[in-house]
Write a protein that holds these residues in place. Structure first.
Motif, PDB file in Angstrom:
ATOM      1  N   PRO A 136     -16.049  10.025 -13.052  1.00  0.00           N
ATOM      2  CA  PRO A 136     -16.061  10.220 -11.606  1.00  0.00           C
ATOM      3  C   PRO A 136     -15.427  11.561 -11.236  1.00  0.00           C
ATOM      4  CG  PRO A 136     -14.192   8.895 -12.204  1.00  0.00           C
ATOM      5  CD  PRO A 136     -14.928   9.181 -13.489  1.00  0.00           C
ATOM      6  N   SER A 137     -15.456  11.892  -9.967  1.00  0.00           N
ATOM      7  CA  SER A 137     -14.760  13.093  -9.489  1.00  0.00           C
ATOM      8  C   SER A 137     -13.429  12.726  -8.841  1.00  0.00           C
ATOM      9  CB  SER A 137     -15.632  13.854  -8.481  1.00  0.00           C
ATOM     10  OG  SER A 137     -15.943  13.027  -7.374  1.00  0.00           O
ATOM     11  N   SER A 138     -13.254  11.420  -8.534  1.00  0.00           N
ATOM     12  CA  SER A 138     -11.980  10.969  -7.988  1.00  0.00           C
ATOM     13  C   SER A 138     -11.757   9.504  -8.339  1.00  0.00           C
ATOM     14  CB  SER A 138     -11.934  11.148  -6.467  1.00  0.00           C
ATOM     15  OG  SER A 138     -12.831  10.269  -5.826  1.00  0.00           O
ATOM     16  N   VAL A 139     -10.490   9.147  -8.485  1.00  0.00           N
ATOM     17  CA  VAL A 139     -10.093   7.759  -8.741  1.00  0.00           C
ATOM     18  C   VAL A 139      -9.016   7.405  -7.729  1.00  0.00           C
ATOM     19  CG1 VAL A 139      -9.024   6.160 -10.369  1.00  0.00           C
ATOM     20  CG2 VAL A 139     -10.619   7.907 -11.196  1.00  0.00           C
ATOM     21  N   THR A 140      -9.207   6.287  -7.026  1.00  0.00           N
ATOM     22  CA  THR A 140      -8.234   5.869  -6.018  1.00  0.00           C
ATOM     23  C   THR A 140      -7.630   4.529  -6.400  1.00  0.00           C
ATOM     24  OG1 THR A 140      -9.417   7.030  -4.258  1.00  0.00           O
ATOM     25  CG2 THR A 140      -7.872   5.315  -3.584  1.00  0.00           C
ATOM     26  N   LEU A 141      -6.322   4.497  -6.412  1.00  0.00           N
ATOM     27  CA  LEU A 141      -5.586   3.266  -6.683  1.00  0.00           C
ATOM     28  C   LEU A 141      -4.973   2.803  -5.373  1.00  0.00           C
ATOM     29  CD1 LEU A 141      -4.550   1.358  -8.969  1.00  0.00           C
ATOM     30  CD2 LEU A 141      -2.479   2.760  -8.997  1.00  0.00           C
ATOM     31  N   SER A 142      -5.336   1.597  -4.922  1.00  0.00           N
ATOM     32  CA  SER A 142      -4.847   1.069  -3.649  1.00  0.00           C
ATOM     33  C   SER A 142      -4.071  -0.217  -3.866  1.00  0.00           C
ATOM     34  CB  SER A 142      -6.009   0.802  -2.688  1.00  0.00           C
ATOM     35  OG  SER A 142      -6.722   1.979  -2.411  1.00  0.00           O
ATOM     36  N   ASN A 143      -3.033  -0.386  -3.070  1.00  0.00           N
ATOM     37  CA  ASN A 143      -2.286  -1.628  -3.092  1.00  0.00           C
ATOM     38  C   ASN A 143      -2.915  -2.595  -2.100  1.00  0.00           C
ATOM     39  OD1 ASN A 143      -0.390  -3.629  -3.219  1.00  0.00           O
ATOM     40  ND2 ASN A 143       1.149  -2.531  -2.030  1.00  0.00           N
ATOM     41  N   LYS A 144      -3.259  -3.788  -2.552  1.00  0.00           N
ATOM     42  CA  LYS A 144      -3.896  -4.763  -1.672  1.00  0.00           C
ATOM     43  C   LYS A 144      -2.898  -5.415  -0.712  1.00  0.00           C
ATOM     44  CE  LYS A 144      -7.716  -5.981  -4.707  1.00  0.00           C
ATOM     45  NZ  LYS A 144      -8.404  -7.088  -5.419  1.00  0.00           N
ATOM     46  N   GLY A 145      -1.606  -5.245  -0.976  1.00  0.00           N
ATOM     47  CA  GLY A 145      -0.595  -5.805  -0.100  1.00  0.00           C
ATOM     48  C   GLY A 145      -0.125  -4.804   0.935  1.00  0.00           C
ATOM     49  N   ILE A 146       1.120  -4.945   1.389  1.00  0.00           N
ATOM     50  CA  ILE A 146       1.623  -4.095   2.459  1.00  0.00           C
ATOM     51  C   ILE A 146       2.577  -3.017   1.955  1.00  0.00           C
ATOM     52  CG2 ILE A 146       1.374  -5.913   4.177  1.00  0.00           C
ATOM     53  CD1 ILE A 146       4.382  -6.409   3.926  1.00  0.00           C
ATOM     54  N   ALA A 147       2.980  -3.076   0.675  1.00  0.00           N
ATOM     55  CA  ALA A 147       3.951  -2.124   0.150  1.00  0.00           C
ATOM     56  C   ALA A 147       3.327  -0.741  -0.002  1.00  0.00           C
ATOM     57  CB  ALA A 147       4.494  -2.615  -1.189  1.00  0.00           C
ATOM     58  N   MET A 148       4.119   0.295   0.284  1.00  0.00           N
ATOM     59  CA  MET A 148       3.667   1.668   0.123  1.00  0.00           C
ATOM     60  C   MET A 148       3.834   2.080  -1.343  1.00  0.00           C
ATOM     61  SD  MET A 148       2.770   2.610   3.235  1.00  0.00           S
ATOM     62  CE  MET A 148       2.058   0.961   3.210  1.00  0.00           C
ATOM     63  N   ILE A 149       2.843   2.774  -1.879  1.00  0.00           N
ATOM     64  CA  ILE A 149       2.930   3.218  -3.283  1.00  0.00           C
ATOM     65  C   ILE A 149       2.973   4.739  -3.397  1.00  0.00           C
ATOM     66  CG2 ILE A 149       1.826   1.132  -4.126  1.00  0.00           C
ATOM     67  CD1 ILE A 149      -0.732   2.677  -4.526  1.00  0.00           C
ATOM     68  N   ALA A 150       3.003   5.440  -2.261  1.00  0.00           N
ATOM     69  CA  ALA A 150       3.139   6.897  -2.263  1.00  0.00           C
ATOM     70  C   ALA A 150       3.819   7.310  -0.969  1.00  0.00           C
ATOM     71  CB  ALA A 150       1.779   7.577  -2.384  1.00  0.00           C
ATOM     72  N   GLY A 151       4.342   8.546  -0.946  1.00  0.00           N
ATOM     73  CA  GLY A 151       4.953   9.071   0.264  1.00  0.00           C
ATOM     74  C   GLY A 151       6.437   9.351   0.104  1.00  0.00           C
ATOM     75  N   THR A 152       7.124   9.535   1.221  1.00  0.00           N
ATOM     76  CA  THR A 152       8.540   9.889   1.235  1.00  0.00           C
ATOM     77  C   THR A 152       9.400   8.644   1.076  1.00  0.00           C
ATOM     78  OG1 THR A 152       8.056  11.745   2.704  1.00  0.00           O
ATOM     79  CG2 THR A 152      10.348  11.035   2.573  1.00  0.00           C
ATOM     80  N   ALA A 153      10.498   8.791   0.341  1.00  0.00           N
ATOM     81  CA  ALA A 153      11.376   7.650   0.102  1.00  0.00           C
ATOM     82  C   ALA A 153      12.815   8.125  -0.052  1.00  0.00           C
ATOM     83  CB  ALA A 153      10.939   6.892  -1.146  1.00  0.00           C
ATOM     84  N   THR A 154      13.734   7.180  -0.066  1.00  0.00           N
ATOM     85  CA  THR A 154      15.126   7.450  -0.401  1.00  0.00           C
ATOM     86  C   THR A 154      15.472   6.647  -1.639  1.00  0.00           C
ATOM     87  OG1 THR A 154      15.940   5.668   1.020  1.00  0.00           O
ATOM     88  CG2 THR A 154      15.784   7.869   1.991  1.00  0.00           C
ATOM     89  N   TYR A 155      16.454   7.141  -2.385  1.00  0.00           N
ATOM     90  CA  TYR A 155      16.884   6.440  -3.602  1.00  0.00           C
ATOM     91  C   TYR A 155      18.384   6.214  -3.537  1.00  0.00           C
ATOM     92  CZ  TYR A 155      17.756   5.324  -8.486  1.00  0.00           C
ATOM     93  OH  TYR A 155      18.150   4.696  -9.645  1.00  0.00           O
TER      94      TYR A 155
END
Length: 207
Positions: A136-155
């Motif tokens: 393919p030219s792109s692969v997308t991984l999506s979470n079927k729930g409500i949790a975010m799997i990318a973006g800004t976070a704190t640790y």
């Protein structure tokens, strides 16, 4: 600085995790002062010496570091134990056998010493897949729930916990894919089960 099994971000032959020449980390004093340290090793290695300049805080018992470097955008709050400016990109670039080290985050901890020895651990997850059919030219991984799997976070270094404060429930890997090659997508770990994998927008598998 050392790394254990399945930590940090750069992979050698898709298996061994290593430091590489030019890697940079931000080191934090307990008072929040930050300095950039870098390594000049010639060959990839599981252990490397990083050099830089940070005034010591003699009231601190520990030092923390974050990889890859965030420069002046990285902060550490000793009252809350939180490191900010942690981010995993929602758009990533395909690299056969490994992945772009800018898209994943590791945090190190060391006792205060003249030459502190940091041990780094990833605060992200990796999704691994191999192209079996047409590339393919792109692969997308999506979470079927409500949790975010990318973006800004704190640790939180005290609780060893990542909290995503803004982002998306999907990550797209784009670029040149090859049949038979293995690729990785970096995401935040999450507890809501169910992922959707799409090649060029068409779902090909679920886990």
């Amino acid at each position: 600085a050392t790394i254990g099994d399945d930590t940090k971000t750069a992979l050698s032959d898709g298996k061994k995790v290593v430091w590489t020449k030019g890697d940079k980390v931000d080191v934090f004093n307990a008072d929040g002062t930050t300095a950039e340290f870098s390594t000049s090793i010639e060959e990839p290695a599981a252990e490397a010496t990083f050099t830089g300049n940070l005034a010591p805080d003699y009231y601190a018992s520990k030092l923390y570091a974050i990889y890859p470097t965030r420069g002046v955008n990285a902060t550490y709050n000793k009252e809350t134990g939180i490191i900010t400016s942690v981010r995993i990109a929602g758009d990533q670039i395909a690299t056969a056998g490994s992945f772009d080290k800018a898209y994943a985050v590791a945090v190190g901890e060391a006792a205060l010493a003249p030459n502190p020895e940091f041990t780094f651990t990833n605060i992200h997850a990796l999704f691994k897949f191999t192209i079996a059919g047409d590339a393919p030219s792109s692969v997308t991984l999506s979470n079927k729930g409500i949790a975010m799997i990318a973006g800004t976070a704190t640790y939180n270094v005290n609780e060893k916990k990542t909290t995503v404060t803004g982002g998306a429930g999907s990550v797209t890997l784009a670029g040149t894919f090859e049949t038979g090659k293995t690729y990785y997508i970096a995401t935040y770990a999450f507890t809501t089960p169910g992922l959707s994998i799409k090649f060029d927008g068409v779902e090909v598998d679920t886990v």
